[in-house]
Design a protein around this motif. Structure first.
Motif, PDB file in Angstrom:
ATOM      1  N   ILE A 136     123.100 -39.872 -52.047  1.00 48.63           N
ATOM      2  CA  ILE A 136     123.434 -41.270 -51.749  1.00 48.63           C
ATOM      3  C   ILE A 136     122.225 -42.182 -51.911  1.00 48.63           C
ATOM      4  O   ILE A 136     122.331 -43.305 -52.393  1.00 48.63           O
ATOM      5  CB  ILE A 136     124.012 -41.419 -50.328  1.00 48.63           C
ATOM      6  CG1 ILE A 136     125.188 -40.451 -50.125  1.00 48.63           C
ATOM      7  CG2 ILE A 136     124.461 -42.859 -50.073  1.00 48.63           C
ATOM      8  CD1 ILE A 136     126.335 -40.651 -51.076  1.00 48.63           C
ATOM      9  N   GLY A 137     121.065 -41.740 -51.495  1.00 49.14           N
ATOM     10  CA  GLY A 137     119.867 -42.546 -51.587  1.00 49.14           C
ATOM     11  C   GLY A 137     119.676 -43.459 -50.391  1.00 49.14           C
ATOM     12  O   GLY A 137     120.455 -43.446 -49.440  1.00 49.14           O
ATOM     13  N   LEU A 138     118.611 -44.253 -50.445  1.00 53.84           N
ATOM     14  CA  LEU A 138     118.278 -45.212 -49.401  1.00 53.84           C
ATOM     15  C   LEU A 138     118.095 -46.598 -50.019  1.00 53.84           C
ATOM     16  O   LEU A 138     117.696 -46.694 -51.188  1.00 53.84           O
ATOM     17  CB  LEU A 138     116.985 -44.794 -48.684  1.00 53.84           C
ATOM     18  CG  LEU A 138     117.053 -43.540 -47.822  1.00 53.84           C
ATOM     19  CD1 LEU A 138     115.663 -43.157 -47.330  1.00 53.84           C
ATOM     20  CD2 LEU A 138     117.985 -43.747 -46.624  1.00 53.84           C
ATOM     21  N   PRO A 139     118.379 -47.674 -49.275  1.00 54.11           N
ATOM     22  CA  PRO A 139     118.908 -47.686 -47.908  1.00 54.11           C
ATOM     23  C   PRO A 139     120.348 -47.178 -47.865  1.00 54.11           C
ATOM     24  O   PRO A 139     121.046 -47.180 -48.882  1.00 54.11           O
ATOM     25  CB  PRO A 139     118.815 -49.149 -47.503  1.00 54.11           C
ATOM     26  CG  PRO A 139     118.904 -49.901 -48.797  1.00 54.11           C
ATOM     27  CD  PRO A 139     118.201 -49.046 -49.809  1.00 54.11           C
ATOM     28  N   ALA A 140     120.765 -46.762 -46.677  1.00 56.23           N
ATOM     29  CA  ALA A 140     122.109 -46.216 -46.510  1.00 56.23           C
ATOM     30  C   ALA A 140     122.628 -46.600 -45.130  1.00 56.23           C
ATOM     31  O   ALA A 140     121.919 -47.194 -44.316  1.00 56.23           O
ATOM     32  CB  ALA A 140     122.096 -44.704 -46.680  1.00 56.23           C
ATOM     33  N   LEU A 191     121.969 -48.905 -39.990  1.00 52.98           N
ATOM     34  CA  LEU A 191     121.286 -49.062 -41.262  1.00 52.98           C
ATOM     35  C   LEU A 191     120.004 -48.238 -41.229  1.00 52.98           C
ATOM     36  O   LEU A 191     119.225 -48.333 -40.278  1.00 52.98           O
ATOM     37  CB  LEU A 191     120.949 -50.538 -41.488  1.00 52.98           C
ATOM     38  CG  LEU A 191     119.988 -50.860 -42.643  1.00 52.98           C
ATOM     39  CD1 LEU A 191     120.625 -50.504 -43.975  1.00 52.98           C
ATOM     40  CD2 LEU A 191     119.588 -52.325 -42.608  1.00 52.98           C
ATOM     41  N   VAL A 192     119.792 -47.424 -42.238  1.00 50.71           N
ATOM     42  CA  VAL A 192     118.580 -46.600 -42.305  1.00 50.71           C
ATOM     43  C   VAL A 192     117.872 -46.861 -43.634  1.00 50.71           C
ATOM     44  O   VAL A 192     118.513 -46.994 -44.673  1.00 50.71           O
ATOM     45  CB  VAL A 192     118.903 -45.098 -42.148  1.00 50.71           C
ATOM     46  CG1 VAL A 192     119.499 -44.832 -40.773  1.00 50.71           C
ATOM     47  CG2 VAL A 192     119.870 -44.608 -43.217  1.00 50.71           C
ATOM     48  N   VAL A 193     116.562 -46.949 -43.570  1.00 54.83           N
ATOM     49  CA  VAL A 193     115.780 -47.226 -44.779  1.00 54.83           C
ATOM     50  C   VAL A 193     114.724 -46.163 -45.044  1.00 54.83           C
ATOM     51  O   VAL A 193     114.048 -46.206 -46.077  1.00 54.83           O
ATOM     52  CB  VAL A 193     115.111 -48.615 -44.692  1.00 54.83           C
ATOM     53  CG1 VAL A 193     116.159 -49.707 -44.591  1.00 54.83           C
ATOM     54  CG2 VAL A 193     114.150 -48.691 -43.513  1.00 54.83           C
ATOM     55  N   GLN A 197     126.743 -43.181 -46.001  1.00 54.86           N
ATOM     56  CA  GLN A 197     127.351 -44.055 -47.009  1.00 54.86           C
ATOM     57  C   GLN A 197     126.328 -44.945 -47.707  1.00 54.86           C
ATOM     58  O   GLN A 197     125.293 -45.285 -47.138  1.00 54.86           O
ATOM     59  CB  GLN A 197     128.403 -44.971 -46.364  1.00 54.86           C
ATOM     60  CG  GLN A 197     129.697 -44.327 -46.002  1.00 54.86           C
ATOM     61  CD  GLN A 197     130.720 -45.365 -45.535  1.00 54.86           C
ATOM     62  OE1 GLN A 197     130.398 -46.531 -45.306  1.00 54.86           O
ATOM     63  NE2 GLN A 197     131.964 -44.948 -45.394  1.00 54.86           N
ATOM     64  N   GLN A 198     126.705 -45.343 -48.929  1.00 56.02           N
ATOM     65  CA  GLN A 198     125.910 -46.335 -49.635  1.00 56.02           C
ATOM     66  C   GLN A 198     125.991 -47.670 -48.907  1.00 56.02           C
ATOM     67  O   GLN A 198     126.968 -47.972 -48.220  1.00 56.02           O
ATOM     68  CB  GLN A 198     126.432 -46.516 -51.068  1.00 56.02           C
ATOM     69  CG  GLN A 198     127.769 -47.258 -51.144  1.00 56.02           C
ATOM     70  CD  GLN A 198     128.247 -47.554 -52.546  1.00 56.02           C
ATOM     71  OE1 GLN A 198     129.262 -47.031 -52.969  1.00 56.02           O
ATOM     72  NE2 GLN A 198     127.525 -48.392 -53.269  1.00 56.02           N
TER      73      GLN A 198
END
Length: 402
Positions: free
Chosen positions: A148-152, A174-176, A198-199
């Motif tokens: 998915i990657g970040l941020p997510a 929200l996570v970065v 999730q994206q």
């Protein structure tokens, strides 16, 4: 006194809207809240207010509700808090013989309150859903980061989770950074539940609401959130009634019909940079933003009462668009939170945040709680907000001075 309805969770904005909506139509309405100063108790249309235990204590809450139904009683019960709804679902067999619950049946609710199951139905119908991965423990985070990657965004599958004999409400985070992602996943999975990784989507937030019964939709309404209480969503602190967008209107109705979700529901979407709508979730209860619909001409609380009580349900052919409504206390808190979170994805820059907040006073709009024919709830809400704000400020000053 004989009551026509008991509105639970009186501290919530939508509960006050329900009390006013039903009371204006001559119904005898009682309200329940967890504090004697609950705003809904002071409404001219609240015939009596009752203090219940906190929603987080399900055993005491159920016992109090049981005793109230035994001694006072009302034919219809309206709940808007996730924890109370979880309790009523769990003990439906206990309460249903004595009161009509303004809730969809269990099969539909089990899908609607669970984001993983909701999104699965949406995929089957061809709706756009965010890229996501189900994570069951913190050890799954590295794989999710790669996929998915970040941020997510980290979400619980269900907003209300049980921690032993008590309940807790969890929202999206929200996570970065990988560390934030791991911490957010641990916060959800420690209750034995899975989390959705999730994206991040930061486009326009829109919602379509329905009142459905026996396969027929009696009312439809759409709004967009100019400012939500959190960058990812939360309650709408500034919103506007809009014409139902053709794309999400058709998609939301197809979803509600597929689930066979009766009663009131609000289906939320986020658009991406290209304007493509992605399904976020379904709220199968009166939402905090419902007053914008009522002021536009769609009286969802009364329609919900008609459905729950078995009365004929009015059909609403249309509504007024362009009306604004603001939750001022929530907007103040949102503005402060945005300033503190400056620089994070989805957060408006500080200068724009302050400008948007100030310019909102120049736009003609209504305000949550404020009703000139029923002024006391607004006075009560303002007093409580001020008291809590001063308390937080004093606490912060003491902490910084120590």
């Amino acid at each position: 006194m004989k009551f026509d309805a008991l509105v639970l969770n009186g501290a919530l904005r939508q509960s006050l809207v329900a009390v006013r909506s039903l009371g204006r139509r001559g119904l005898q309405v009682a309200a329940a809240g967890t504090h004697p100063n609950t705003a809904a108790f002071s409404s001219r249309w609240c015939r009596q207010g009752f203090v219940f235990p906190p929603e987080e204590a399900p055993g005491a809450y159920a016992a109090t509700l049981d005793a109230w139904l035994e001694h006072a009683g009302a034919p219809v019960l309206i709940a808007s808090h996730d924890g109370t709804i979880a309790l009523l679902r769990e003990q439906r067999a206990r309460f249903a013989p004595r009161v009509r619950l303004a809730l969809a049946d269990e099969r539909a609710l089990a899908i609607a309150v669970n984001k993983e199951r909701t999104l699965a139905v949406a995929r089957r119908l061809g709706l756009h859903v965010p890229r996501e991965m189900v994570v069951r423990e913190a050890g799954d985070v590295p794989v999710a980061l790669k996929a998915i990657g970040l941020p997510a965004v980290i979400k619980p599958c269900e907003s209300w989770l049980w921690n032993g004999g008590e309940g807790v409400r969890l929202g999206a985070e929200l996570v970065v950074t990988p560390a934030e992602a791991r911490q957010a996943v641990e916060a959800v999975t420690r209750f034995g539940e899975v989390a959705l990784f999730q994206q991040l989507l930061t486009g326009r937030r829109e919602a379509v609401s329905f009142l459905q019964a026996d396969g027929e939709v009696y009312a439809r309404f759409a709004q967009w959130a100019r400012r939500p209480s959190m960058p990812l969503g939360g309650d709408s602190v500034l919103r506007q009634s809009i014409a139902i967008p053709p794309d999400i209107g058709a998609q939301a109705e197809a979803l509600v019909r597929e689930i066979d979700l009766e009663g009131y529901s609000e289906v939320e979407f986020r658009r991406d940079a290209a304007g493509v709508p992605y399904l976020m979730e379904i709220n199968p209860r009166l939402s905090a933003s419902v007053e914008v619909a009522v002021r536009a001409g769609v009286d969802f609380p009364h329609l919900l009462y008609q459905w729950a009580s078995g009365e004929p349900i009015e059909r609403v052919a249309g509504y007024r668009i362009g009306g604004w409504i603001r939750h001022l206390g929530g907007d103040i808190n949102t503005t402060i939170a945005s300033l503190r979170q400056r620089g994070r994805p989805g957060v408006t820059p500080p200068v724009q945040t302050l400008l948007d907040f100030g310019l909102s006073f120049l736009r003609p709009m209504a305000y949550d709680y404020l009703n000139w024919k029923d002024p006391l709830p607004a006075v009560k809400a303002t007093t409580d907000f001020t008291r809590h704000a001063v308390s937080r400020l004093v606490s912060r000053v003491r902490k910084n001075g120590s």
